[in-house]
Every structure is written in C-alpha cells, then in structure tokens.
Scaffold this motif. Structure first.
Motif, PDB file in Angstrom:
ATOM      1  N   VAL A 274       0.593  -9.833  -6.790  1.00 20.22           N
ATOM      2  CA  VAL A 274       1.470  -9.086  -6.207  1.00 20.22           C
ATOM      3  C   VAL A 274       1.218  -8.140  -8.158  1.00 20.22           C
TER       4      VAL A 274
ATOM      5  N   LEU B  98      11.003 -15.553  -2.520  1.00 19.71           N
ATOM      6  CA  LEU B  98      10.744 -14.197  -1.751  1.00 19.71           C
ATOM      7  C   LEU B  98      10.495 -15.221  -0.517  1.00 19.71           C
ATOM      8  N   GLU B  99      10.356 -13.336   0.919  1.00 19.36           N
ATOM      9  CA  GLU B  99      10.796 -13.455   1.850  1.00 19.36           C
ATOM     10  C   GLU B  99      10.170 -15.125   2.888  1.00 19.36           C
TER      11      GLU B  99
ATOM     12  N   PHE C  78       3.015 -14.106  -6.919  1.00 21.12           N
ATOM     13  CA  PHE C  78       3.299 -13.458  -7.282  1.00 21.12           C
ATOM     14  C   PHE C  78       2.690 -13.175  -8.458  1.00 21.12           C
TER      15      PHE C  78
ATOM     16  N   VAL D 108       9.604  -4.270   1.019  1.00 23.18           N
ATOM     17  CA  VAL D 108      10.784  -5.185   0.322  1.00 23.18           C
ATOM     18  C   VAL D 108      10.605  -5.038  -0.749  1.00 23.18           C
ATOM     19  N   GLY D 109      11.352  -5.188  -1.872  1.00 22.93           N
ATOM     20  CA  GLY D 109      11.879  -5.088  -3.048  1.00 22.93           C
ATOM     21  C   GLY D 109      12.492  -6.009  -3.530  1.00 22.93           C
ATOM     22  N   MET D 110      12.777  -5.872  -5.118  1.00 22.81           N
ATOM     23  CA  MET D 110      13.586  -6.879  -5.811  1.00 22.81           C
ATOM     24  C   MET D 110      14.774  -5.335  -7.191  1.00 22.81           C
TER      25      MET D 110
ATOM     26  N   SER E 169       1.851  -4.022  -2.630  1.00 20.97           N
ATOM     27  CA  SER E 169       1.396  -5.134  -3.645  1.00 20.97           C
ATOM     28  C   SER E 169       0.390  -5.694  -2.219  1.00 20.97           C
ATOM     29  N   ASN E 170       1.426  -6.168  -1.004  1.00 22.61           N
ATOM     30  CA  ASN E 170       1.374  -7.438  -0.573  1.00 22.61           C
ATOM     31  C   ASN E 170       1.635  -7.085   1.287  1.00 22.61           C
TER      32      ASN E 170
ATOM     33  N   ASN F 223       3.322  -8.758   4.337  1.00 24.90           N
ATOM     34  CA  ASN F 223       3.742  -9.486   4.751  1.00 24.90           C
ATOM     35  C   ASN F 223       3.648  -9.543   6.487  1.00 24.90           C
TER      36      ASN F 223
ATOM     37  N   ALA G  99       6.868  -2.494  -7.272  1.00 20.47           N
ATOM     38  CA  ALA G  99       6.141  -2.553  -6.813  1.00 20.47           C
ATOM     39  C   ALA G  99       7.192  -3.510  -5.339  1.00 20.47           C
ATOM     40  N   ALA G 100       5.915  -3.563  -4.012  1.00 24.27           N
ATOM     41  CA  ALA G 100       7.083  -3.395  -3.050  1.00 24.27           C
ATOM     42  C   ALA G 100       6.182  -4.585  -2.523  1.00 24.27           C
ATOM     43  N   GLY G 101       6.890  -5.721  -1.416  1.00 27.59           N
ATOM     44  CA  GLY G 101       5.824  -6.139   0.345  1.00 27.59           C
ATOM     45  C   GLY G 101       5.791  -5.003   1.144  1.00 27.59           C
TER      46      GLY G 101
ATOM     47  N   ILE H 255       2.809 -15.685  -0.718  1.00 29.17           N
ATOM     48  CA  ILE H 255       2.517 -14.604  -1.350  1.00 29.17           C
ATOM     49  C   ILE H 255       2.662 -14.851  -3.309  1.00 29.17           C
TER      50      ILE H 255
END
Ligand code: HPA
Length: 278
Positions: free
Chosen positions: A254, A196-197, A251, A213-215, A238-239, A241, A117-119, A249
């Motif tokens: 998300v 988050l960013e 979670f 962007v993700g982790m 998922s979102n 930005n 899942a990523a922003g 954001i």
C-alpha cells in the motif's frame, strides 16, 4: 477540570506557543499522509517543528509517518504542512487526532488540503489512481465535535452539505485537465481499522455507495468544516479490493503504491495552489 475544559486549555496553550514562533499566519493548511511526504520536502521552508517539540501534539506511532509541522511557501502562498498524522487505530480519540488541525484553524486559514492512501472499492479504479473526494461516510464510532461545544470555534451542528468545496473540486479538475492527468472523483468511507476489510465488509462498503476506503481524513475534515475552512480532499488509490476476487492487502505494498503517485500528485497540488486566488 472537566475533560472539555482541559482540551480547550491545551489547544490555547499550543496556539500561544506557536503564535510566538511562527513566521506568518498560514492561508492554507495541508495534511500529508501515508507515502505522500515529498510535497513537504519541495516547499520553500521557513520554519520546521518536529511534533515532539510542540506542546500537546500527538505523536505518530506508525513508522511511515515522521511527524513535523512545516511553515513555508508554495508559489508565494503561505502554507503550513502537517507532515504525518495520527489515526484512530493507534488508540487516539478523534479529538486527539484533530488537535493539530484545531490549533492551526485558530490562525484563520482559508483552505484545507488533505491527502491519504485508500483502497479502491470502485472496480473502474486502478492502483496509482488519484481520486478527488466529493463526499464522505464516517464509520468511526466517534466524532471530534462530540462534547461541550465552543461557539468560538464553530457551530454546534455544522452543515456538511458542501464539506468538500465544489469550487475547489472544479479547480482541481481543471488543473488536472491542463496537466493531462486523468483523475477520478468519488466518495471516501472511513473505517476504524487497523484490520483491513473482509470481502463481506468490502461488499457492504460498495453497497452503501463508497468508491474508496481508508482509515483517516474524515475526523480532520469535520473539524475543518466546523472552523469554516474550504476543503479539498485527495486519495491515492493504493490497491483495489474486488469482493468477488479478493486479494490479500499487504500494507507495505500500500505504501509503495502510494509513493508511485507521489510525483504526479505533487505536480497537481503545486499547480492547483498557484491558481488559488488568496
Ligand atoms: N482499506 C483500508 N484502508 C486502506 C486500504 C484498504 O484497502 N488501502 C489503503 N488504506
């Protein structure tokens, strides 16, 4: 014993443990991330190993990640699914994160499919979009290949020019077209997290060329490429930005959003696997 020698030893121990128990050597390895578990439930299961029963496997500390290794079939293809993963933000090193995948690469699979899942950073994206990853940027200050090199596993300086296999990307796009699913394509950037960013960081990530962007994912892809696997990477957006109109954001949202895309992604991946010539 040196740290690296201990790592090699642990990988071999786990490989030997699994070798005796698994029903077949898999051709495809799949990692299922946040909210994308359902594919793991749809597979024709032959054997399931909870991570805590596998020697040296790192245990996820995040509630949304159960953690089990599943062997089974999708469309008669031999698959191993890593259902749940650990992240850098949980305190693990990237070598620890990639331990399960490294073990599985020793069974000489051909293909690695990884989801997350990523922003969204690209403002054309909407939550629920499915993005095929065409390239990545590593902003985790660590690399799973750092340290003493083991030539049996792969080269010292692996080429990353085709990290996300172009043929797999085009097969995935063809599959999506046939199923009338609109998909996106873009660059994934990984950040260490867990915070988050900020809006300023979001602006920066857009400036360096990232679409999402993700982790997660990037350490695993480095190891898969190092081991000679062809990689397909998929992000569920998922979102989104927007630095100029930044929304908090949350979670839990998300996870909910990524679940909404689950059925569509599941159908796409199943059809994609059917088309693979292995
Ligand atoms: N940033 C980082 N990681 C994420 C995000 C995000 O906005 N959404 C899902 N994973």
């Amino acid at each position: 014993m040196k740290k690296e020698d201990l790592y090699f030893k642990k990988v071999n121990e786990t490989y030997n443990f699994l070798k005796k128990k698994i029903p077949f050597f898999p051709d495809i390895i799949i990692t299922l991330g946040t909210g994308l578990f359902s594919l793991g439930e749809k597979i024709k299961k032959v054997e399931v190993f909870p991570y805590e029963e596998i020697p040296h496997f790192p245990i996820p500390t995040v509630e949304t990640h159960k953690g089990q290794l599943i062997f089974g079939y999708i469309e008669d293809k031999k698959i191993a699914i890593l259902q749940g993963r650990v992240h850098y933000y949980e305190g693990y090193s990237t070598k620890e994160i990639t331990f399960p995948l490294r073990v599985l690469t020793l069974f000489k699979p051909e293909i690695y499919i990884v989801s997350n899942a990523a922003g969204g950073l690209n403002l054309n994206f909407r939550s629920g979009d499915i993005m095929v990853i065409k390239d990545h940027i590593n902003l985790i200050p660590d690399n799973p290949l750092r340290g003493i090199s083991n030539e049996e596993w792969g080269p010292r300086f692996p080429d990353m020019s085709n990290a996300y296999d172009k043929e797999l990307i085009s097969l995935f796009k063809k599959t999506a077209k046939e199923l009338r699913e609109e998909i996106r394509e873009g660059i994934y950037v990984v950040v260490p997290g867990p915070s988050l960013e900020t809006p300023a960081e979001t602006k920066f990530l857009r400036m360096i060329g990232a679409d999402a962007v993700g982790m997660s994912t990037v350490p695993e892809v480095i190891v898969a490429v190092h081991a000679g696997l062809k990689v397909l990477g998929i992000s569920v957006i998922s979102n989104v930005n927007d630095p100029d109109n930044f929304k908090p954001i949350v979670f839990s949202e998300v996870v909910e959003e990524s679940k909404k895309a689950e059925k569509r992604l599941e159908r796409l991946i199943k059809e994609f696997i059917k088309k693979l010539k292995i």
